[in-house]
Write an enzyme that holds these catalytic residues in place. Structure first.
Site, PDB file in Angstrom:
ATOM      1  N   ASP A   1      -0.294  -0.428  -9.487  1.00 50.87           N
ATOM      2  CA  ASP A   1      -0.668  -1.409 -10.508  1.00 50.87           C
ATOM      3  C   ASP A   1      -1.663  -2.434  -9.971  1.00 50.87           C
ATOM      4  O   ASP A   1      -2.592  -2.831 -10.665  1.00 50.87           O
ATOM      5  CB  ASP A   1       0.580  -2.117 -11.026  1.00 50.87           C
ATOM      6  CG  ASP A   1       1.543  -1.169 -11.723  1.00 50.87           C
ATOM      7  OD1 ASP A   1       1.074  -0.150 -12.279  1.00 50.87           O
ATOM      8  OD2 ASP A   1       2.757  -1.432 -11.705  1.00 50.87           O
ATOM      9  N   GLY A   2      -1.455  -2.877  -8.730  1.00 45.02           N
ATOM     10  CA  GLY A   2      -2.355  -3.862  -8.145  1.00 45.02           C
ATOM     11  C   GLY A   2      -3.763  -3.327  -7.968  1.00 45.02           C
ATOM     12  O   GLY A   2      -4.744  -4.044  -8.169  1.00 45.02           O
ATOM     13  N   PHE A   3      -3.880  -2.065  -7.600  1.00 45.43           N
ATOM     14  CA  PHE A   3      -5.199  -1.454  -7.421  1.00 45.43           C
ATOM     15  C   PHE A   3      -5.905  -1.312  -8.763  1.00 45.43           C
ATOM     16  O   PHE A   3      -7.108  -1.566  -8.875  1.00 45.43           O
ATOM     17  CB  PHE A   3      -5.043  -0.099  -6.744  1.00 45.43           C
ATOM     18  CG  PHE A   3      -6.339   0.529  -6.337  1.00 45.43           C
ATOM     19  CD1 PHE A   3      -7.260  -0.158  -5.565  1.00 45.43           C
ATOM     20  CD2 PHE A   3      -6.647   1.833  -6.713  1.00 45.43           C
ATOM     21  CE1 PHE A   3      -8.457   0.427  -5.178  1.00 45.43           C
ATOM     22  CE2 PHE A   3      -7.838   2.421  -6.327  1.00 45.43           C
ATOM     23  CZ  PHE A   3      -8.747   1.720  -5.569  1.00 45.43           C
TER      24      PHE A   3
ATOM     25  N   SER B   1       3.711   1.444  -5.416  1.00 46.10           N
ATOM     26  CA  SER B   1       5.107   1.150  -5.102  1.00 46.10           C
ATOM     27  C   SER B   1       5.972   1.061  -6.355  1.00 46.10           C
ATOM     28  O   SER B   1       7.174   1.301  -6.299  1.00 46.10           O
ATOM     29  CB  SER B   1       5.193  -0.179  -4.333  1.00 46.10           C
ATOM     30  OG  SER B   1       4.456  -0.110  -3.129  1.00 46.10           O
TER      31      SER B   1
END
Length: 620
Positions: free
Chosen positions: A234-236, A336
């Site tokens: 999600d962060g990427f 993750s």
């Protein structure tokens, strides 16, 4: 007509816009035997020449039944086929139905000179309908031209399927999740190759690499792609999204905390973000955050209107062109948590996501614009803009991300370890929030007259009243994303007479804004089970300070399938389109889709259907 002893029937040659409506051939299907394959307007179908409706074959009194044939599909829709490949030579495996004579003489009626072609598709898992499993059907014929004809016809039909991508830009995060980003891409890359999709792959070398590439890529170059993929978490994806929007999304800023301009003693409110005028180097600021987008230099031509309670809004007459709606985004999960993938496809599976992308699925997604308000030493207003697609959280959520950064070597397990440490510390933070009232909030009672404080149960539903967001969701499809070509998606910027702001102040263990349900393996129903992907709302979750035991009870309800984590007196749940936040005293940090964002004063608004994903939504 006859071709080398095999029947190829196009006797019904009724033409529809130059297409053959019916075509059939006698072919050999792997694991089945001889079949009649028929080309229909919507797909392929076949019928076996062996009758499995009878008692089957027997050998020495033993009955033999087919192992594979009765389990295989007999029809494939073109919308489910992603490739067809011609393969010369090789042996077709015969039907598993053995005849009595074959028990003694063997089955060598067809030699290894058989030509064959393979139709590639997928099947839905019976236990998990959202999980798509690769499947293939191999047909054979001794005449090469017959196989070539079928491949050409099927490929011609697949080329006409609407929305399927031909060119994709792919970013791969090699260290995502357990460090398996590259391995994940290598797993799905052959599927894209089989579907004849042109791919440009960029393996990121540092934090912010994908952001810089997306921000600096010209619109002309971006238009040469049908989509942009993120192989990571999600962060990427958040990094790629911010790189895309930071240089292209010209929109009004969200409302400013009411005390912000009062403290400055002026009314110069820069409420329009024009990224085209921003300094291209502003995102490389002194805070070394590659995702910051500064608009501090944009202070001309701004509208500044105040609502009745002092909050700021903008003039609706200003026109803001929508972003590129042709470009779609896709995510191959390798992170993750992968909450966005789980919410949009229903499965945390790279192959399932790859198939959604290749087949050209389309799903609109809400995006929140989050602005940190800050003044420089010369009292110059300096807003910092970020975007979030799934979640923005403060307090517990921000502390966990901050703590987990110390243990990246642990992989995804670092979140459990960091979460336990943060829980034991039981920190709370004082803050004041304002949020835009919506219809469901209007009947909520207020407490004392000194401030508008909505009751904790202001937006609680019984489980039976929840409408879960699924594929072809009626809630998300009730209105078009844009009401006209000149208007923006639904935003909280309404006239002063139409807006009403509610406030809540106190000590909070966490503040969360869920743009989607955020289902994941740790929270199977998500933070808000009935949050929708494209309804133009976010769900504000305020967890007030409470004893350790009660907070643990709340967290266990989150981790429980069918739990009710919002059914507590210390939990406030508000459905809104915009909110403001002001920290008082000790501060935490914000967590935007897993990325850190420091803000003392912050405001946010959600844009309905701002981007589109290669996804179709989770199955029921």
């Amino acid at each position: 007509m006859e071709i080398n002893g095999g029947r190829c029937n196009s006797g019904d040659k009724s033409q529809v816009e130059g297409e053959i409506s019916v075509l059939s051939s006698d072919l050999f299907l792997d694991h089945v035997g001889e079949v009649t394959l028929t080309f229909n307007s919507d797909g392929l179908s076949w019928k076996s020449h062996d009758s499995f409706d009878n008692d089957g074959s027997t050998c020495l009194g033993i009955k033999f039944l087919p192992k594979m044939a009765t389990k295989m599909a007999t029809k494939l829709r073109f919308s489910d086929i992603y490739a067809v490949v011609l393969m010369n030579g090789g042996r077709i495996q015969e039907s598993d139905l053995t005849t009595a004579s074959e028990c003694f003489s063997g089955n060598d009626s067809h030699d290894s000179g058989m030509n064959h072609f393979t139709v590639h598709t997928f099947q839905k898992s019976k236990s998990q309908p959202c999980l798509w499993i690769l499947a293939s059907y191999t047909f054979g014929h001794q005449d090469l031209q017959t196989c070539q004809m079928w491949v050409k016809i099927i490929n011609g039909t697949l080329d006409k399927e609407v929305g399927r991508p031909k060119n994709l830009l792919v970013f791969v995060h090699p260290l995502s999740g357990k460090g398996n980003g590259l391995r994940t891409w290598e797993t799905v890359a052959p599927i894209f190759s089989r579907a004849k999709i042109n791919i440009k792959v960029i393996v990121t070398q540092r934090a912010g690499h994908a952001f810089d590439v997306m921000r600096s890529t010209t619109n002309e170059e971006l238009n040469s792609y049908d989509g942009v993929l993120a192989v990571g978490g999600d962060g990427f994806f958040n990094e790629i999204l911010n790189g895309y929007l930071s240089s292209r999304h010209k929109v009004p800023f969200p409302p400013v905390p009411s005390d912000f301009f009062d403290a400055l003693g002026n009314d110069s409110n820069p409420l329009v973000n024009d990224p085209t005028e921003a300094d291209s180097e502003n995102h490389k600021n002194e805070e070394t955050d590659p995702l910051f987008s500064s608009s501090s230099q944009i202070e001309s031509g701004f509208s500044h209107l105040r609502t009745n309670d002092g909050s700021h809004s903008v003039d609706q007459q200003i026109e803001y062109p929508p972003p590129n709606q042709r470009l779609r985004f896709g995510i191959i999960p390798a992170g993750s948590t992968d909450a966005i993938v789980i919410c949009t496809t229903g499965a945390r599976d790279p192959i399932t996501s790859a198939l959604h992308i290749i087949l050209g699925k389309r799903l609109c997604l809400d995006v929140a614009q989050v602005v940190r308000w800050k003044t420089t030493s010369t009292s110059k207003i300096e807003p910092r803009v970020r975007y979030a697609a799934s979640f923005a959280g403060y307090g517990f959520y921000g502390d966990v991300i901050t703590e987990s950064e110390k243990y990246r070597w642990m992989g995804p397990k670092r979140y459990d370890y960091a979460g336990t440490k943060v829980f034991l510390k039981h920190r709370s933070y004082e803050a004041e929030l304002g949020f835009l009232e919506v219809e469901s909030e209007k009947d909520s009672p207020t407490s004392d007259g000194s401030r508008m404080f909505t009751k904790a149960r202001s937006f609680k539903r019984k489980k039976s009243e929840r409408i879960i967001c699924r594929a072809n969701c009626n809630v998300c499809n009730t209105k078009p994303v844009y009401s006209s070509t000149k208007s923006t998606p639904a935003t909280p910027h309404l006239s002063a007479q139409e807006t009403k702001w509610l406030k809540s102040r106190g000590r909070f263990l966490s503040v969360g804004a869920a743009i989607m349900s955020n289902r994941n393996e740790r929270a199977p129903d998500g933070l808000v089970a009935d949050a929708h992907l494209s309804d133009g709302f976010l769900h504000l979750l305020l967890i007030k300070d409470c004893p350790h035991a009660l907070y643990l009870w709340h967290l266990t309800q989150l981790a429980k399938k069918g739990g009710n984590p919002l059914n507590f007196d210390f939990v406030e749940h508000h459905k809104t389109r915009a909110f403001t936040f002001t920290s008082i005293g000790n501060e935490s940090v914000w967590n935007l889709d897993g990325e850190l964002f420091q803000a003392h004063k912050l405001s946010a608004q959600v844009f309905r259907g701002l981007i589109c994903l290669f996804a179709s939504g989770p199955e029921v």
